[in-house]
Design a protein around this motif. Structure first.
Motif, PDB file in Angstrom:
ATOM      1  N   LEU A  44       1.382  -1.131  -0.090  1.00  0.00           N
ATOM      2  CA  LEU A  44       0.074   0.146   0.141  1.00  0.00           C
ATOM      3  C   LEU A  44       0.773   1.055   0.199  1.00  0.00           C
ATOM      4  O   LEU A  44       0.749   2.022  -1.142  1.00  0.00           O
ATOM      5  N   SER A  45       1.549   1.351   0.728  1.00  0.00           N
ATOM      6  CA  SER A  45       2.907   2.770   0.961  1.00  0.00           C
ATOM      7  C   SER A  45       4.033   2.147  -0.866  1.00  0.00           C
ATOM      8  O   SER A  45       3.475   4.326  -0.736  1.00  0.00           O
ATOM      9  N   GLU A  46       3.506   1.666  -0.721  1.00  0.00           N
ATOM     10  CA  GLU A  46       4.231   1.494  -3.018  1.00  0.00           C
ATOM     11  C   GLU A  46       3.817   2.561  -3.442  1.00  0.00           C
ATOM     12  O   GLU A  46       4.372   3.528  -4.682  1.00  0.00           O
ATOM     13  N   ILE A  47       2.195   2.310  -3.458  1.00  0.00           N
ATOM     14  CA  ILE A  47       1.366   3.213  -4.314  1.00  0.00           C
ATOM     15  C   ILE A  47       1.950   4.651  -4.151  1.00  0.00           C
ATOM     16  O   ILE A  47       1.699   5.038  -4.815  1.00  0.00           O
ATOM     17  N   PHE A  48       2.096   4.991  -2.571  1.00  0.00           N
ATOM     18  CA  PHE A  48       2.108   6.534  -2.878  1.00  0.00           C
ATOM     19  C   PHE A  48       3.585   7.396  -2.865  1.00  0.00           C
ATOM     20  O   PHE A  48       4.020   8.309  -2.833  1.00  0.00           O
ATOM     21  N   GLN A  49       4.239   6.444  -2.640  1.00  0.00           N
ATOM     22  CA  GLN A  49       5.939   6.305  -2.928  1.00  0.00           C
ATOM     23  C   GLN A  49       6.622   6.874  -3.503  1.00  0.00           C
ATOM     24  O   GLN A  49       5.911   7.263  -4.794  1.00  0.00           O
ATOM     25  N   TRP A  50       7.126   7.800  -3.599  1.00  0.00           N
ATOM     26  CA  TRP A  50       7.771   9.515  -4.007  1.00  0.00           C
ATOM     27  C   TRP A  50       6.980   9.945  -4.928  1.00  0.00           C
ATOM     28  O   TRP A  50       7.302  11.448  -6.028  1.00  0.00           O
ATOM     29  N   GLY A  90       4.536  12.283  -3.763  1.00  0.00           N
ATOM     30  CA  GLY A  90       4.606  13.835  -2.551  1.00  0.00           C
ATOM     31  C   GLY A  90       3.533  13.913  -2.206  1.00  0.00           C
ATOM     32  O   GLY A  90       2.678  12.784  -2.406  1.00  0.00           O
ATOM     33  N   GLU A  91       2.555  15.315  -1.671  1.00  0.00           N
ATOM     34  CA  GLU A  91       1.524  15.065  -1.273  1.00  0.00           C
ATOM     35  C   GLU A  91       0.761  14.927  -1.984  1.00  0.00           C
ATOM     36  O   GLU A  91       0.382  15.321  -3.475  1.00  0.00           O
ATOM     37  N   VAL A  92      -1.183  14.028  -1.848  1.00  0.00           N
ATOM     38  CA  VAL A  92      -1.493  13.436  -2.903  1.00  0.00           C
ATOM     39  C   VAL A  92      -3.150  14.023  -2.545  1.00  0.00           C
ATOM     40  O   VAL A  92      -3.277  14.413  -0.913  1.00  0.00           O
ATOM     41  N   ASP A  93      -3.921  14.622  -3.080  1.00  0.00           N
ATOM     42  CA  ASP A  93      -4.591  15.985  -2.528  1.00  0.00           C
ATOM     43  C   ASP A  93      -6.236  14.521  -2.995  1.00  0.00           C
ATOM     44  O   ASP A  93      -6.103  13.365  -3.363  1.00  0.00           O
ATOM     45  N   LYS A  94      -6.658  15.143  -1.654  1.00  0.00           N
ATOM     46  CA  LYS A  94      -8.301  14.335  -1.544  1.00  0.00           C
ATOM     47  C   LYS A  94      -8.505  14.066  -2.249  1.00  0.00           C
ATOM     48  O   LYS A  94      -9.152  14.679  -3.289  1.00  0.00           O
ATOM     49  N   GLY A  95      -9.260  12.426  -2.269  1.00  0.00           N
ATOM     50  CA  GLY A  95     -10.171  11.998  -3.540  1.00  0.00           C
ATOM     51  C   GLY A  95      -9.453  11.898  -4.910  1.00  0.00           C
ATOM     52  O   GLY A  95     -10.025  11.532  -5.531  1.00  0.00           O
ATOM     53  N   LEU A  96      -8.094  11.611  -5.006  1.00  0.00           N
ATOM     54  CA  LEU A  96      -6.782  11.286  -5.868  1.00  0.00           C
ATOM     55  C   LEU A  96      -7.803  12.133  -7.786  1.00  0.00           C
ATOM     56  O   LEU A  96      -8.032  11.304  -8.407  1.00  0.00           O
ATOM     57  N   PRO A  97      -8.071  13.558  -7.571  1.00  0.00           N
ATOM     58  CA  PRO A  97      -8.509  13.214  -8.826  1.00  0.00           C
ATOM     59  C   PRO A  97      -7.649  13.697 -10.121  1.00  0.00           C
ATOM     60  O   PRO A  97      -8.190  12.966 -11.216  1.00  0.00           O
ATOM     61  N   ASN A  98      -6.392  13.524  -9.643  1.00  0.00           N
ATOM     62  CA  ASN A  98      -5.509  13.087 -10.898  1.00  0.00           C
ATOM     63  C   ASN A  98      -4.854  12.043 -11.207  1.00  0.00           C
ATOM     64  O   ASN A  98      -3.944  11.646 -11.930  1.00  0.00           O
TER      65      ASN A  98
END
Ligand SMILES: Nc1ccn([C@H]2C[C@H](O)[C@@H](COP(=O)(O)OP(=O)(O)OP(=O)(O)O)O2)c(=O)n1
Length: 122
Positions: A55-61, A63-71
């Protein structure tokens, strides 16, 4: 997973399922494969930690991610959902194997948290 561990394809959106129902499905899943012998507390904990890593790998590198993952691409969101599910399922199975009623203790913990951190002080 259906009654007795038979497979079923989850095509319809499941909008409301309890932790107890998930635990029952996981028990049936393990029974049907004779995997209960592998589902010891320690093994399940290690499996869950491994999935937390995935799960962490998905966010790794990223940077900050917007709520709702719009992009995010739909495929990335789907991947995220699967890894979140793996963590949840191992957690639910771990609690069940340990004889812990996760819904009950989690509800009680929220109450405990609200007493420890009263709204006006935060
Ligand atoms: N002994 C096992 C093995 C798997 N599972 C279930 C719980 C998880 O939801 C999922 C984990 O499966 P994988 O080990 O294949 O892990 P991934 O789905 O993350 O696949 P990969 O590691 O290839 O990305 O299967 C289980 O209950 N007991």
């Amino acid at each position: 997973m259906g009654e007795g561990g038979g497979e079923e394809v989850a095509e319809e959106k499941v909008t409301d399922i309890s932790l107890k129902e998930l635990a029952k499905k996981l028990e049936e899943f393990a029974k049907a494969r004779d995997w209960e012998k592998y589902h010891s507390p320690r093994n399940l904990l290690l499996a869950m930690v491994g999935e937390v890593g995935e799960l962490s790998e998905i966010f790794q590198w990223k940077g900050e991610v917007d709520k709702g993952l719009p992009n995010w691409e739909e495929s990335d969101k789907e991947h995220l959902g699967e890894e979140l599910s793996d963590v949840l399922l191992y957690l639910v199975r771990l609690a069940d194997i340990c004889g812990i009623d996760l819904g009950d203790v989690a509800t009680k913990k929220i109450v405990k948290n609200s007493i420890k951190y009263p709204p006006k002080i935060c």
